[in-house]
Scaffold this active site. Structure first.
Site, PDB file in Angstrom:
ATOM      1  N   ASN A  10      36.296  56.150  33.915  1.00 55.97           N
ATOM      2  CA  ASN A  10      37.335  56.657  34.810  1.00 55.97           C
ATOM      3  C   ASN A  10      38.487  57.178  33.945  1.00 55.97           C
ATOM      4  O   ASN A  10      39.241  56.402  33.382  1.00 55.97           O
ATOM      5  CB  ASN A  10      37.801  55.521  35.738  1.00 55.97           C
ATOM      6  CG  ASN A  10      38.960  55.928  36.618  1.00 55.97           C
ATOM      7  OD1 ASN A  10      39.267  57.112  36.756  1.00 55.97           O
ATOM      8  ND2 ASN A  10      39.618  54.950  37.229  1.00 55.97           N
ATOM      9  N   TRP A  11      38.574  58.474  33.855  1.00 59.48           N
ATOM     10  CA  TRP A  11      39.596  59.077  32.974  1.00 59.48           C
ATOM     11  C   TRP A  11      41.003  59.055  33.566  1.00 59.48           C
ATOM     12  O   TRP A  11      41.954  59.411  32.888  1.00 59.48           O
ATOM     13  CB  TRP A  11      39.220  60.538  32.647  1.00 59.48           C
ATOM     14  CG  TRP A  11      38.108  60.680  31.669  1.00 59.48           C
ATOM     15  CD1 TRP A  11      37.445  59.683  31.029  1.00 59.48           C
ATOM     16  CD2 TRP A  11      37.541  61.905  31.190  1.00 59.48           C
ATOM     17  NE1 TRP A  11      36.494  60.196  30.182  1.00 59.48           N
ATOM     18  CE2 TRP A  11      36.535  61.567  30.271  1.00 59.48           C
ATOM     19  CE3 TRP A  11      37.771  63.247  31.458  1.00 59.48           C
ATOM     20  CZ2 TRP A  11      35.767  62.532  29.602  1.00 59.48           C
ATOM     21  CZ3 TRP A  11      37.014  64.209  30.814  1.00 59.48           C
ATOM     22  CH2 TRP A  11      36.020  63.850  29.891  1.00 59.48           C
ATOM     23  N   LYS A  12      41.107  58.737  34.836  1.00 56.93           N
ATOM     24  CA  LYS A  12      42.418  58.748  35.503  1.00 56.93           C
ATOM     25  C   LYS A  12      43.108  60.109  35.277  1.00 56.93           C
ATOM     26  O   LYS A  12      42.432  61.128  35.292  1.00 56.93           O
ATOM     27  CB  LYS A  12      43.261  57.559  35.027  1.00 56.93           C
ATOM     28  CG  LYS A  12      42.482  56.238  35.139  1.00 56.93           C
ATOM     29  CD  LYS A  12      43.308  55.010  35.027  1.00 56.93           C
ATOM     30  CE  LYS A  12      42.414  53.790  35.210  1.00 56.93           C
ATOM     31  NZ  LYS A  12      43.139  52.539  35.301  1.00 56.93           N
ATOM     32  N   HIS A  95      40.311  53.406  44.816  1.00 56.98           N
ATOM     33  CA  HIS A  95      40.711  52.760  43.568  1.00 56.98           C
ATOM     34  C   HIS A  95      42.056  52.076  43.821  1.00 56.98           C
ATOM     35  O   HIS A  95      42.889  52.588  44.581  1.00 56.98           O
ATOM     36  CB  HIS A  95      40.831  53.804  42.447  1.00 56.98           C
ATOM     37  CG  HIS A  95      41.073  53.167  41.105  1.00 56.98           C
ATOM     38  ND1 HIS A  95      42.314  52.721  40.725  1.00 56.98           N
ATOM     39  CD2 HIS A  95      40.231  52.874  40.086  1.00 56.98           C
ATOM     40  CE1 HIS A  95      42.223  52.186  39.512  1.00 56.98           C
ATOM     41  NE2 HIS A  95      40.973  52.262  39.104  1.00 56.98           N
ATOM     42  N   GLU A  97      44.707  51.976  42.278  1.00 54.80           N
ATOM     43  CA  GLU A  97      45.891  52.814  42.041  1.00 54.80           C
ATOM     44  C   GLU A  97      46.135  53.769  43.220  1.00 54.80           C
ATOM     45  O   GLU A  97      47.277  54.124  43.508  1.00 54.80           O
ATOM     46  CB  GLU A  97      45.729  53.576  40.703  1.00 54.80           C
ATOM     47  CG  GLU A  97      45.904  52.617  39.525  1.00 54.80           C
ATOM     48  CD  GLU A  97      45.147  52.977  38.263  1.00 54.80           C
ATOM     49  OE1 GLU A  97      44.671  54.122  38.138  1.00 54.80           O
ATOM     50  OE2 GLU A  97      45.017  52.095  37.393  1.00 54.80           O
ATOM     51  N   GLU A 167      37.070  45.432  41.003  1.00 54.33           N
ATOM     52  CA  GLU A 167      38.065  45.532  39.941  1.00 54.33           C
ATOM     53  C   GLU A 167      39.256  44.635  40.267  1.00 54.33           C
ATOM     54  O   GLU A 167      40.139  45.022  41.055  1.00 54.33           O
ATOM     55  CB  GLU A 167      38.563  46.984  39.806  1.00 54.33           C
ATOM     56  CG  GLU A 167      37.479  47.973  39.470  1.00 54.33           C
ATOM     57  CD  GLU A 167      38.079  49.240  38.857  1.00 54.33           C
ATOM     58  OE1 GLU A 167      37.844  49.494  37.677  1.00 54.33           O
ATOM     59  OE2 GLU A 167      38.804  49.952  39.573  1.00 54.33           O
ATOM     60  N   GLY A 173      43.751  47.578  33.049  1.00 55.09           N
ATOM     61  CA  GLY A 173      44.738  48.014  32.053  1.00 55.09           C
ATOM     62  C   GLY A 173      45.422  46.857  31.348  1.00 55.09           C
ATOM     63  O   GLY A 173      46.377  47.055  30.600  1.00 55.09           O
ATOM     64  N   SER A 213      39.503  46.234  32.153  1.00 58.69           N
ATOM     65  CA  SER A 213      39.494  45.919  30.717  1.00 58.69           C
ATOM     66  C   SER A 213      38.090  45.736  30.135  1.00 58.69           C
ATOM     67  O   SER A 213      37.876  44.874  29.279  1.00 58.69           O
ATOM     68  CB  SER A 213      40.364  44.696  30.434  1.00 58.69           C
ATOM     69  OG  SER A 213      41.709  44.980  30.766  1.00 58.69           O
ATOM     70  N   GLY A 234      38.031  52.185  32.332  1.00 54.85           N
ATOM     71  CA  GLY A 234      39.189  53.074  32.272  1.00 54.85           C
ATOM     72  C   GLY A 234      39.515  53.456  30.841  1.00 54.85           C
ATOM     73  O   GLY A 234      38.856  54.305  30.230  1.00 54.85           O
TER      74      GLY A 234
HETATM   75  P1  PGA Z   1      40.748  49.701  32.504  1.00 61.71           P
HETATM   76  O1  PGA Z   1      40.735  50.468  33.924  1.00 61.71           O
HETATM   77  O2  PGA Z   1      39.346  49.705  31.980  1.00 61.71           O
HETATM   78  O3  PGA Z   1      41.698  50.512  31.652  1.00 61.71           O
HETATM   79  O4  PGA Z   1      41.244  48.305  32.769  1.00 61.71           O
HETATM   80  C1  PGA Z   1      39.692  50.300  34.846  1.00 61.71           C
HETATM   81  C2  PGA Z   1      39.966  51.102  36.088  1.00 61.71           C
HETATM   82  O5  PGA Z   1      41.120  51.211  36.515  1.00 61.71           O
HETATM   83  O6  PGA Z   1      39.029  51.669  36.686  1.00 61.71           O
END
Ligand code: PGA
Length: 255
Positions: A10-12, A95, A97, A167, A173, A213, A234
């Protein structure tokens, strides 16, 4: 039964078009021949160029969101037909976010799920609890309601097209993933929720991905667990070398 691991990067909100193309060119060579289903969930702007850079079909291109509307006067929105058009074969739905910063409710996510299914785009439905909810012992209540509210009413025949991503918000993160024990037991709980909504066969056919993570250091241990079918990665997916390492370490699963 053998289930192929499904690992999504997931590149965000990272990477320009040239950066996406360069990444894919390098990454394709690094993962050539792996028995893993590999997805990259990338920004809308780079979808079409990224799809064009995939030469051997070993990488699937996906989006991070989709509009709940079919088409129309919705400035700034991207509909599922446009995602399909740009080459997306899957899309993240809900997601954390998006839920947090864009206040996406269960009913909105349900509409997004239907939009994706309508165009044959695989929905990857994301769920997860906050630290406060976990500490209060509310994890199962929260996850059950996230699963039920979005998936209830979905015909059993369509359910196998989904994937679910667990998640825990406190692990995203954070640099520190959930322990393998927490991840496995929570995935087993989610699988039971799917079984209650659909049936045992359907519940087993739906891949449940762990996110939060994930890195090269913890992927192998996570993937050994019975109910962990893949990962949503991520930060560690932004670097092609690092993500390729994760793909190789995710290995094959015997169920
Ligand atoms: P992360 O993000 O691997 O940086 O914790 C995962 C995600 O938000 O999909």
């Amino acid at each position: 039964m053998e289930k192929i691991p499904f690992i999504i990067g997931n590149w965000k909100m990272y990477k320009t078009i040239p950066e996406a193309q360069e990444y894919i060119e390098k990454f394709s060579k690094l993962i050539h021949g792996v028995k893993v289903r590999v997805g990259l969930s990338i920004p809308f702007t780079a979808l079409s160029a990224a799809k064009g850079s995939v030469k051997n079909g070993e990488i699937q291109i996906g989006a991070q969101d989709v509009s709940r509307h079919d088409e129309g006067a919705y400035t700034g929105e991207i509909c599922s037909l446009q995602l399909k058009d740009a080459g997306a074969s899957f899309v993240l739905i809900g997601h954390s976010e998006r839920r947090q910063y864009h206040h996406e409710s269960h009913s909105v996510l349900k509409e997004k799920l239907h939009q994706a299914l309508k165009r044959g785009i695989q929905p990857v439905v994301c769920i997860g609890e906050t630290l406060e909810e976990r500490e209060k012992g509310l994890t199962e209540v929260v996850l059950k309601s996230q699963i039920d509210e979005v998936l209830r009413g979905l015909p059993k025949s369509e359910a196998p097209q989904l994937a679910l991503a667990y998640e825990p918000i406190w692990a995203i993160g954070a640099g520190l993933a959930a322990t393998v024990e927490i991840a496995q037991s929570t995935h087993a709980f989610c699988r039971n929720c799917l079984k209650a909504l659909f049936d045992d066969h359907v519940a087993r056919s739906i891949s449940i991905l762990y996110g939060g993570s994930v890195k090269a250091e913890n992927i192998a241990a996570l993937m050994k667990e019975k109910d962990i079918d893949g990962a949503l990665v991520g930060r560690a997916s932004l670097d092609a070398n690092e993500f390729a390492k994760i793909i190789h370490l995710s290995g094959n699963k015997k169920l």
